[in-house]
Structures are given as C-alpha cells and as structure tokens.
Design a protein around this motif. Structure first.
Motif, PDB file in Angstrom:
ATOM      1  N   GLU A   4       0.821  -1.215   0.000  1.00 27.60           N
ATOM      2  CA  GLU A   4       0.000   0.000   0.000  1.00 27.60           C
ATOM      3  C   GLU A   4       0.853   1.263   0.000  1.00 27.60           C
ATOM      4  O   GLU A   4       0.327   2.362  -0.062  1.00 27.60           O
ATOM      5  CB  GLU A   4      -0.933   0.005   1.215  1.00 27.60           C
ATOM      6  N   SER A   5       2.163   1.083   0.080  1.00 32.27           N
ATOM      7  CA  SER A   5       3.074   2.216   0.216  1.00 32.27           C
ATOM      8  C   SER A   5       4.088   2.270  -0.911  1.00 32.27           C
ATOM      9  O   SER A   5       4.517   1.235  -1.417  1.00 32.27           O
ATOM     10  CB  SER A   5       3.847   2.113   1.531  1.00 32.27           C
ATOM     11  N   LEU A   6       4.485   3.475  -1.231  1.00 32.17           N
ATOM     12  CA  LEU A   6       5.609   3.669  -2.134  1.00 32.17           C
ATOM     13  C   LEU A   6       6.915   3.700  -1.353  1.00 32.17           C
ATOM     14  O   LEU A   6       7.972   3.367  -1.877  1.00 32.17           O
ATOM     15  CB  LEU A   6       5.444   4.974  -2.923  1.00 32.17           C
ATOM     16  N   ASP A   7       6.810   4.123  -0.080  1.00 34.71           N
ATOM     17  CA  ASP A   7       7.980   4.215   0.779  1.00 34.71           C
ATOM     18  C   ASP A   7       7.500   4.216   2.227  1.00 34.71           C
ATOM     19  O   ASP A   7       6.323   4.490   2.509  1.00 34.71           O
ATOM     20  CB  ASP A   7       8.775   5.490   0.471  1.00 34.71           C
ATOM     21  N   LEU A   8       8.397   3.924   3.111  1.00 31.73           N
ATOM     22  CA  LEU A   8       8.126   3.899   4.542  1.00 31.73           C
ATOM     23  C   LEU A   8       9.393   4.421   5.193  1.00 31.73           C
ATOM     24  O   LEU A   8      10.482   3.913   4.925  1.00 31.73           O
ATOM     25  CB  LEU A   8       7.853   2.453   4.963  1.00 31.73           C
ATOM     26  N   ARG A   9       9.255   5.457   6.040  1.00 29.20           N
ATOM     27  CA  ARG A   9      10.464   6.089   6.553  1.00 29.20           C
ATOM     28  C   ARG A   9      10.220   6.691   7.944  1.00 29.20           C
ATOM     29  O   ARG A   9       9.160   7.239   8.224  1.00 29.20           O
ATOM     30  CB  ARG A   9      10.889   7.196   5.590  1.00 29.20           C
ATOM     31  N   TRP A  10      11.253   6.591   8.779  1.00 22.04           N
ATOM     32  CA  TRP A  10      11.249   7.257  10.079  1.00 22.04           C
ATOM     33  C   TRP A  10      11.695   8.705   9.872  1.00 22.04           C
ATOM     34  O   TRP A  10      12.665   8.958   9.168  1.00 22.04           O
ATOM     35  CB  TRP A  10      12.211   6.581  11.044  1.00 22.04           C
ATOM     36  N   PHE A  11      10.976   9.612  10.507  1.00 24.58           N
ATOM     37  CA  PHE A  11      11.331  11.031  10.489  1.00 24.58           C
ATOM     38  C   PHE A  11      11.465  11.516  11.925  1.00 24.58           C
ATOM     39  O   PHE A  11      10.646  11.157  12.786  1.00 24.58           O
ATOM     40  CB  PHE A  11      10.233  11.866   9.812  1.00 24.58           C
ATOM     41  N   GLY A  12      12.476  12.349  12.179  1.00 27.79           N
ATOM     42  CA  GLY A  12      12.565  13.014  13.471  1.00 27.79           C
ATOM     43  C   GLY A  12      11.339  13.911  13.641  1.00 27.79           C
ATOM     44  O   GLY A  12      10.783  14.404  12.651  1.00 27.79           O
ATOM     45  N   TYR A  13      10.910  14.091  14.873  1.00 30.46           N
ATOM     46  CA  TYR A  13       9.729  14.922  15.116  1.00 30.46           C
ATOM     47  C   TYR A  13       9.824  16.262  14.394  1.00 30.46           C
ATOM     48  O   TYR A  13       8.842  16.743  13.823  1.00 30.46           O
ATOM     49  CB  TYR A  13       9.541  15.179  16.617  1.00 30.46           C
ATOM     50  N   ASP A  14      11.007  16.867  14.410  1.00 29.19           N
ATOM     51  CA  ASP A  14      11.166  18.190  13.801  1.00 29.19           C
ATOM     52  C   ASP A  14      11.227  18.148  12.275  1.00 29.19           C
ATOM     53  O   ASP A  14      11.183  19.187  11.628  1.00 29.19           O
ATOM     54  CB  ASP A  14      12.402  18.888  14.362  1.00 29.19           C
ATOM     55  N   GLU A  15      11.301  16.984  11.667  1.00 32.60           N
ATOM     56  CA  GLU A  15      11.342  16.860  10.205  1.00 32.60           C
ATOM     57  C   GLU A  15       9.961  16.700   9.576  1.00 32.60           C
ATOM     58  O   GLU A  15       9.805  16.903   8.375  1.00 32.60           O
ATOM     59  CB  GLU A  15      12.191  15.650   9.795  1.00 32.60           C
ATOM     60  N   VAL A  16       8.966  16.337  10.365  1.00 31.83           N
ATOM     61  CA  VAL A  16       7.648  16.007   9.827  1.00 31.83           C
ATOM     62  C   VAL A  16       6.998  17.195   9.128  1.00 31.83           C
ATOM     63  O   VAL A  16       6.371  17.048   8.071  1.00 31.83           O
ATOM     64  CB  VAL A  16       6.733  15.423  10.934  1.00 31.83           C
ATOM     65  N   ALA A  17       7.170  18.383   9.665  1.00 28.95           N
ATOM     66  CA  ALA A  17       6.560  19.577   9.056  1.00 28.95           C
ATOM     67  C   ALA A  17       7.028  19.797   7.622  1.00 28.95           C
ATOM     68  O   ALA A  17       6.295  20.372   6.811  1.00 28.95           O
ATOM     69  CB  ALA A  17       6.859  20.812   9.898  1.00 28.95           C
ATOM     70  N   ASP A  18       8.219  19.315   7.292  1.00 31.46           N
ATOM     71  CA  ASP A  18       8.757  19.499   5.945  1.00 31.46           C
ATOM     72  C   ASP A  18       8.177  18.530   4.921  1.00 31.46           C
ATOM     73  O   ASP A  18       8.295  18.767   3.720  1.00 31.46           O
ATOM     74  CB  ASP A  18      10.286  19.345   5.953  1.00 31.46           C
ATOM     75  N   VAL A  19       7.570  17.420   5.382  1.00 33.20           N
ATOM     76  CA  VAL A  19       7.108  16.400   4.432  1.00 33.20           C
ATOM     77  C   VAL A  19       5.610  16.118   4.490  1.00 33.20           C
ATOM     78  O   VAL A  19       5.054  15.594   3.524  1.00 33.20           O
ATOM     79  CB  VAL A  19       7.874  15.064   4.617  1.00 33.20           C
TER      80      VAL A  19
END
Length: 176
Positions: free
Chosen positions: A145-160
């Motif tokens: 169901e996904s094209l990608d799966l990735r961990w993001f730092g809390y402060d990185e989420v706003a960028d994506v």
C-alpha cells in the motif's frame, strides 16, 4: 448493528475532544453513524469511518510515515474497517501493523488522539486517529500500500507532511 458500530458510537460519544473544532467533528461523526448503519464500511459510497495510528518511537524522538501509494502523500498508517474488526482501537492497531510491518505496537492512550475528515479517491474518510508506540528495536517493512516507509525526526515532519499529520504529531507529543 455490528459490534464495531456499537464501539465506534461509544468511543465517539465518550471522547473528550481537545477543542471545539474536534468536538464538532465528533458530533458530525456520530450523526453520520446514526444516519448510515453501513457507515463503517468501504462500500458506503458517501463516506465511511476509517481508523489509523501514528507510529512513534519516543526514545528516539521519531515517527514512522508511509508514502501512500494512491495519494502520494506522507501519512500515518491507517485505512478501512474490516469485517473481523470489533473496535476502532483494534482497527487502528491492525492497520498500523499491516502498513508498517511492525508487530507489537501498543496504543499510547486507549482513546483517539484526533479526528480528521478528508476526501479520498473512494469517498470521504471520517478518520479516527490514534497514536501507537513501536516496541524497542522495531524494524519496519514496506507494504504494497506504500511507495515508501520512513522514520522522520519529530522536527522533520513539518517538511514532508500535511497539516493533519502535523496536528496529529503535536497532539501525540503532548501526550508523551
């Protein structure tokens, strides 16, 4: 009326919404379920209740997001209710495990973190969103169901991610 329908009504009826906007959505969801006995199932073309979980790893201050194959957006795990689901919380955990590949997720709190209504290619989704904590050493595995799966730092989420995911993360972090 199914066990899941009864649970959804009980969860939403008893949920103490964090703000007036969320309370208005809660009331809308309850009215929708009252008017649509089939409102939990994908075939309900006008819309349906869905459930999801934001997977977090608090010790490492990160969140796991999926690049949704159809929507092409970074989102929390989640999706449609299925016949074997008996509670919204279990639906959220099932979806979280299926889409992340991580077994042993546990809910951060036993109640929803927020609600989000959005239009998708299939119908309106009346999403009930939980937060799930990944077990130590969790290793993710991408689903179809996904094209990608990735961990993001809390402060990185706003960028994506969009405002809904950012709001869900902010509410989740407030509970940590």
């Amino acid at each position: 009326m199914s066990a899941l329908h009864k649970d959804a009504v009980a969860v939403l009826d008893g949920w103490d919404a964090p703000d007036p906007g969320q309370d208005a959505l809660r009331e809308d969801y309850l009215a929708y379920l009252a008017a649509h006995p089939d409102g939990l199932w994908k075939p309900c073309a006008t819309g349906h209740i869905t459930a999801g979980a934001l997977v977090v790893d608090p010790p490492r201050e990160r969140v796991l997001l999926t690049l949704h194959a159809k929507l092409r957006m970074w989102l929390q795990m989640g999706g449609h209710c299925e016949a074997e689901d008996t509670t919204l919380a279990r639906t959220a955990l099932r979806e979280g495990a299926e889409e992340s590949g991580i077994e042993g997720l546990r809910l951060l709190v036993p109640r929803p973190v927020q609600l989000d209504r959005h239009l998708t290619p299939c119908a309106w989704h009346l999403d009930v969103q939980y937060a799930a904590v990944a077990p130590p050493g969790a290793v993710e595995a991408i689903s179809d169901e996904s094209l990608d799966l990735r961990w993001f730092g809390y402060d990185e989420v706003a960028d994506v991610a969009d405002d809904s995911v950012n709001s869900l993360l902010a509410r989740t972090r407030a509970l940590l």
